[in-house]
Every structure is written in C-alpha cells, then in structure tokens.
Design a protein around this motif. Structure first.
Motif, PDB file in Angstrom:
ATOM      1  N   LEU A 331      -3.566  12.869   0.264  1.00  0.00           N
ATOM      2  CA  LEU A 331      -4.696  11.936   0.345  1.00  0.00           C
ATOM      3  C   LEU A 331      -5.159  11.542  -1.057  1.00  0.00           C
ATOM      4  CD1 LEU A 331      -6.846  10.396   1.914  1.00  0.00           C
ATOM      5  CD2 LEU A 331      -8.226  12.505   1.968  1.00  0.00           C
ATOM      6  N   LYS A 332      -5.206  12.511  -1.937  1.00  0.00           N
ATOM      7  CA  LYS A 332      -5.579  12.233  -3.335  1.00  0.00           C
ATOM      8  C   LYS A 332      -4.593  11.248  -3.964  1.00  0.00           C
ATOM      9  CE  LYS A 332      -6.291  14.620  -7.745  1.00  0.00           C
ATOM     10  NZ  LYS A 332      -6.148  15.920  -8.438  1.00  0.00           N
ATOM     11  N   MET A 333      -3.316  11.413  -3.643  1.00  0.00           N
ATOM     12  CA  MET A 333      -2.293  10.495  -4.152  1.00  0.00           C
ATOM     13  C   MET A 333      -2.549   9.073  -3.653  1.00  0.00           C
ATOM     14  SD  MET A 333       0.650  10.525  -5.937  1.00  0.00           S
ATOM     15  CE  MET A 333      -0.094   9.124  -6.777  1.00  0.00           C
ATOM     16  N   ARG A 334      -2.810   8.959  -2.362  1.00  0.00           N
ATOM     17  CA  ARG A 334      -3.099   7.638  -1.777  1.00  0.00           C
ATOM     18  C   ARG A 334      -4.306   7.001  -2.450  1.00  0.00           C
ATOM     19  NH1 ARG A 334      -0.804   6.931   3.413  1.00  0.00           N
ATOM     20  NH2 ARG A 334      -0.010   8.842   4.369  1.00  0.00           N
ATOM     21  N   GLU A 335      -5.335   7.798  -2.684  1.00  0.00           N
ATOM     22  CA  GLU A 335      -6.569   7.266  -3.261  1.00  0.00           C
ATOM     23  C   GLU A 335      -6.360   6.776  -4.693  1.00  0.00           C
ATOM     24  OE1 GLU A 335      -9.733   9.972  -0.649  1.00  0.00           O
ATOM     25  OE2 GLU A 335      -9.202  10.580  -2.696  1.00  0.00           O
ATOM     26  N   ILE A 336      -5.571   7.488  -5.448  1.00  0.00           N
ATOM     27  CA  ILE A 336      -5.270   7.056  -6.828  1.00  0.00           C
ATOM     28  C   ILE A 336      -4.545   5.721  -6.811  1.00  0.00           C
ATOM     29  CG2 ILE A 336      -3.874   7.573  -8.863  1.00  0.00           C
ATOM     30  CD1 ILE A 336      -4.431  10.563  -8.287  1.00  0.00           C
ATOM     31  N   VAL A 337      -3.549   5.609  -5.958  1.00  0.00           N
ATOM     32  CA  VAL A 337      -2.751   4.365  -5.874  1.00  0.00           C
ATOM     33  C   VAL A 337      -3.625   3.204  -5.394  1.00  0.00           C
ATOM     34  CG1 VAL A 337      -0.808   3.249  -4.709  1.00  0.00           C
ATOM     35  CG2 VAL A 337      -0.618   5.628  -5.475  1.00  0.00           C
ATOM     36  N   ALA A 338      -4.497   3.485  -4.427  1.00  0.00           N
ATOM     37  CA  ALA A 338      -5.330   2.414  -3.864  1.00  0.00           C
ATOM     38  C   ALA A 338      -6.418   1.960  -4.830  1.00  0.00           C
ATOM     39  CB  ALA A 338      -5.962   2.904  -2.556  1.00  0.00           C
ATOM     40  N   ALA A 339      -6.940   2.885  -5.612  1.00  0.00           N
ATOM     41  CA  ALA A 339      -8.091   2.563  -6.460  1.00  0.00           C
ATOM     42  C   ALA A 339      -7.697   1.984  -7.812  1.00  0.00           C
ATOM     43  CB  ALA A 339      -8.933   3.820  -6.673  1.00  0.00           C
ATOM     44  N   TYR A 340      -6.452   2.128  -8.202  1.00  0.00           N
ATOM     45  CA  TYR A 340      -6.059   1.718  -9.566  1.00  0.00           C
ATOM     46  C   TYR A 340      -6.214   0.200  -9.726  1.00  0.00           C
ATOM     47  CZ  TYR A 340      -3.661   1.594 -13.996  1.00  0.00           C
ATOM     48  OH  TYR A 340      -3.357   1.410 -15.319  1.00  0.00           O
ATOM     49  N   ASP A 341      -6.693  -0.209 -10.889  1.00  0.00           N
ATOM     50  CA  ASP A 341      -6.935  -1.619 -11.169  1.00  0.00           C
ATOM     51  C   ASP A 341      -5.674  -2.259 -11.774  1.00  0.00           C
ATOM     52  OD1 ASP A 341      -7.848  -4.108 -11.808  1.00  0.00           O
ATOM     53  OD2 ASP A 341      -9.699  -3.431 -12.773  1.00  0.00           O
ATOM     54  N   TYR A 342      -4.734  -2.632 -10.914  1.00  0.00           N
ATOM     55  CA  TYR A 342      -3.474  -3.243 -11.381  1.00  0.00           C
ATOM     56  C   TYR A 342      -3.734  -4.613 -12.005  1.00  0.00           C
ATOM     57  CZ  TYR A 342      -1.577   0.361  -8.297  1.00  0.00           C
ATOM     58  OH  TYR A 342      -1.286   1.562  -7.701  1.00  0.00           O
ATOM     59  N   GLU A 343      -4.715  -5.324 -11.441  1.00  0.00           N
ATOM     60  CA  GLU A 343      -5.022  -6.661 -11.954  1.00  0.00           C
ATOM     61  C   GLU A 343      -5.444  -6.598 -13.422  1.00  0.00           C
ATOM     62  OE1 GLU A 343      -7.497  -8.856  -9.322  1.00  0.00           O
ATOM     63  OE2 GLU A 343      -8.077 -10.301 -10.861  1.00  0.00           O
ATOM     64  N   GLU A 344      -6.243  -5.619 -13.748  1.00  0.00           N
ATOM     65  CA  GLU A 344      -6.675  -5.463 -15.141  1.00  0.00           C
ATOM     66  C   GLU A 344      -5.470  -5.091 -16.018  1.00  0.00           C
ATOM     67  OE1 GLU A 344      -6.913  -2.585 -17.164  1.00  0.00           O
ATOM     68  OE2 GLU A 344      -7.855  -3.734 -18.792  1.00  0.00           O
ATOM     69  N   LEU A 345      -4.616  -4.209 -15.515  1.00  0.00           N
ATOM     70  CA  LEU A 345      -3.440  -3.781 -16.288  1.00  0.00           C
ATOM     71  C   LEU A 345      -2.549  -4.966 -16.630  1.00  0.00           C
ATOM     72  CD1 LEU A 345      -1.662  -1.437 -17.423  1.00  0.00           C
ATOM     73  CD2 LEU A 345      -0.563  -1.347 -15.170  1.00  0.00           C
ATOM     74  N   PHE A 346      -2.328  -5.852 -15.666  1.00  0.00           N
ATOM     75  CA  PHE A 346      -1.403  -6.965 -15.876  1.00  0.00           C
ATOM     76  C   PHE A 346      -2.100  -8.212 -16.435  1.00  0.00           C
ATOM     77  CE2 PHE A 346       0.874  -4.426 -12.671  1.00  0.00           C
ATOM     78  CZ  PHE A 346       2.076  -4.259 -13.356  1.00  0.00           C
ATOM     79  N   SER A 347      -3.387  -8.101 -16.724  1.00  0.00           N
ATOM     80  CA  SER A 347      -4.108  -9.253 -17.275  1.00  0.00           C
ATOM     81  C   SER A 347      -3.902  -9.386 -18.780  1.00  0.00           C
ATOM     82  CB  SER A 347      -5.610  -9.110 -16.983  1.00  0.00           C
ATOM     83  OG  SER A 347      -6.156  -8.001 -17.680  1.00  0.00           O
ATOM     84  N   VAL A 348      -3.306  -8.371 -19.372  1.00  0.00           N
ATOM     85  CA  VAL A 348      -3.112  -8.351 -20.825  1.00  0.00           C
ATOM     86  C   VAL A 348      -1.651  -8.654 -21.134  1.00  0.00           C
ATOM     87  CG1 VAL A 348      -3.274  -6.921 -22.907  1.00  0.00           C
ATOM     88  CG2 VAL A 348      -4.933  -6.626 -21.035  1.00  0.00           C
ATOM     89  N   GLU A 349      -1.422  -9.411 -22.221  1.00  0.00           N
ATOM     90  CA  GLU A 349      -0.041  -9.668 -22.648  1.00  0.00           C
ATOM     91  C   GLU A 349       0.388  -8.587 -23.628  1.00  0.00           C
ATOM     92  OE1 GLU A 349       2.612 -13.193 -24.710  1.00  0.00           O
ATOM     93  OE2 GLU A 349       0.631 -13.638 -23.895  1.00  0.00           O
ATOM     94  N   TYR A 350       1.508  -7.963 -23.354  1.00  0.00           N
ATOM     95  CA  TYR A 350       1.954  -6.841 -24.196  1.00  0.00           C
ATOM     96  C   TYR A 350       3.124  -7.248 -25.078  1.00  0.00           C
ATOM     97  CZ  TYR A 350      -0.967  -4.172 -20.991  1.00  0.00           C
ATOM     98  OH  TYR A 350      -2.019  -3.695 -20.249  1.00  0.00           O
TER      99      TYR A 350
END
Length: 350
Positions: A331-350
């Motif tokens: 359940l903790k694993m599911r919650e981490i995956v669900a709560a992570y802010d992917y949009e913020e991660l991919f909003s930056v150009e690397y």
C-alpha cells in the motif's frame, strides 16, 4: 617429393607443439577458473560474468553468494564480512532471468561448498519471461563438468590474448570484492544526467491482466527458484527487491501494468515466505531512495551507497517483510507512485 613430405611433417609437429603449449598455459593460468583456484601471483582480469561465474562458483573460497542482475554489481563483499560475518562471492548476471539464477545455483550447490546464505535479488519484470530464457547465450562447455568439450576454452584466441597475455603485460588485478561494479563514477549519479538520458515509453491503453503475469511468475518460481530453496534447507535465502527509481514506476503507469506488477511482488513474497529458510526484504517503497534521482545513474541503477544500506538492512532486519506487514508495504508503494508529482518532474528541461 621426399623433401615436401619432410616440410609437411615439420609444419604439423610445430603446429601440434604450439597447440600443446597454448593448452598447457591456459590450463595452468586458468583465467576462467575451470580447473583450479586462482594462482596467488597472477593478475586475473574478471570482467565476463557468463564465462567466469561458473568457474568462480566451483573453485573460489566462500560460504555465501550474491545472486541477481546488474542491481547487485555494486555490492562490496567486504560489507558482508563486516556486517554479517560471511565470506561472500558475487555472481551477478546483468539483465539476469530466473533461468540464469538456476544455472549458477546448480553449480553453487553442487560445488561442495557449505552455503550459509544466498542473497538473491529479484527483478519482477524478468519473471514474466520464459523458464528457459537466459539474457545471453550460455557456453555449455563452461557450465558442465566434462573436460572433453573444453577445446573452445583451452584453444581460444581471446582467452590467450585478453585474459593471459594482456594482464601479464599490464597487470591490474581485479578486486573480487568489487568485481563487476558498474562503470558509472560519482559524477553520473545525479538527476540532471538521469533525466537527460531518460525516454518514457509509449503509453498503452489496455491494462495488463495480473493473471497473465502471475502465470509466468508461478512457472519460473516452480522451475528456477523454489527447487533450490527446498533442497538446501540449511541455507538461509535473503530474497530482496531492488529499489528502482520513480521513473521505473512512471514506465509502469504508462505501460499500464501497475496492478500486474504489484501482484507479482505480492505473489512472489507470499510464496517464498512459505519456506522456513527464506527472509524477504522490500526496498522499492523506500521513498527517500526512489524519489531522489540523485541516487541514480539511470532510471533503475542506484548508487553503491544504496547497496551499502541494503547490506545493513540484511544485518539489522530493517525493510524485512512478513506475511503480517506485506499488504501495508505494498500500500505504501502504491501511495508513493500515486502521489508523486510527475508533471513537475517533466516540466523542466534537462
């Protein structure tokens, strides 16, 4: 005519003498450890998992083994001595399938060594493969016990040049404690590098059915893993799941197999915990590891410091799962995956 025949005989005898010399040299040095332990004063190069692991399993001194994929290459075996009092041999196979583990466990458990502990890293994604599938072709002559098919080893140009003559000319002996360690140096373990090289997969509309995954997992456990656990009750098996980064879980979401993947962790854990000689360690839900991309060199491979932490957990019992806490950890694993802010991660150009 008589003169020609004489030269032919000279050529044949010279060729035969050269072959005997090469065979004798290969058998004496034995860079793949097929016939004996390493010579004390030879600077062995150990860099070929498929070719050198079987000989090491037969002839090195050890009482425990590290088995698994590239997720295990950054373990330092000195840590296992320091923290667990074990003389450990690392037998990693990059990209290993369950059949790769079975191949080397055949040799380990038939070698005559008393194996106190086996540390087996499980990459769930490979357990959906076929039971006979290996990552790379296996040279059967190095995995069997017959010497009559060893001609490909004892008369092998690469063995002679790369594993005998090259180290003699440029001696830089491999440290077996860190053998097979990844090539990434410190500067590669950072978010910028990881994101610059990461390519997300194509999104999949249809969700994968968990039962399709479990069918293959069940078969692989039955054929390639459980028989070794059952036939070696005096060996304690430390089963562990590596902590892939949050980008791995981004792939899982895009490829639409979240439930199927979680069901793999659940099935494997419950099945293996049925054995008294198995302990299971669950690292994928260590948020401080998986959500910090500075711990990684790509979407799944983590810094050696994480391997050190995992070894400390084997010794302390931290991150160990049981039938009682398994559901909470998933359940903790599911919650981490669900709560992570992917949009913020991919909003930056690397």
């Amino acid at each position: 005519m008589k003169q020609d025949r004489r030269w032919i005989w000279i050529f044949v005898l010279t060729l035969a003498a050269a072959m005997v010399m090469v065979i004798s040299l290969v058998v004496y040095v034995d860079p793949f450890f097929q016939y004996h332990k390493p010579l004390d004063d030879f600077p062995y190069i150990v860099d070929h998992q498929v070719n050198q692991n079987p000989g090491m399993a037969r002839h090195m001194d050890y009482d425990s083994v590290i088995l698994g994929s590239s997720m295990t290459v950054n373990f330092n075996t000195h840590w296992f001595d320091e923290l667990l009092g074990l003389k450990t041999l690392k037998l990693s196979y990059s990209g290993a399938f369950p059949k790769d583990q079975a191949n080397i466990m055949d040799i380990v458990f038939q070698s005559g060594h008393k194996i106190d502990a086996a540390f087996l890293g499980i990459d769930v994604i490979t357990y959906t493969g076929g039971v006979e599938e290996t990552k790379y072709p296996i040279p059967a002559y190095l995995y069997d016990t017959s010497v009559w098919n060893d001609i490909s080893y004892v008369l092998n140009k690469d063995v002679l040049l790369q594993y005998i003559l090259r180290p003699m000319a440029d001696p830089d002996k491999t440290d077996l404690a860190t053998v097979y360690a990844s090539w990434w140096t410190e500067e590669y373990y950072n978010k910028q590098w990881v994101m610059h090289n990461y390519e997300p997969p194509e999104a999949v509309k249809e969700e994968a059915a968990p039962e399709n995954y479990i069918r293959s997992v069940e078969e692989n456990l039955s054929v390639n893993i459980c028989p070794y656990i059952e036939s070696n009750p005096d060996t304690e098996f430390y089963i562990f799941y590596p902590p892939y980064s949050i980008l791995f879980w981004n792939d899982v979401l895009l490829e639409n197999h979240m439930e199927a993947t979680i069901s793999e962790y659940e099935y494997i854990t419950k099945r293996l915990l049925a054995y008294d000689n198995v302990r299971v360690f669950f690292f994928p839900n260590q948020e401080w590891i998986v959500c910090n991309l500075d711990n990684y060199a790509d979407y799944s491979h983590y810094h050696p410091n994480i391997n050190r932490y995992m070894t400390e957990c084997f010794a302390s019992g931290e991150c160990e799962v049981t039938n009682e806490n398994l559901e909470a950890e998933l359940l903790k694993m599911r919650e981490i995956v669900a709560a992570y802010d992917y949009e913020e991660l991919f909003s930056v150009e690397y």
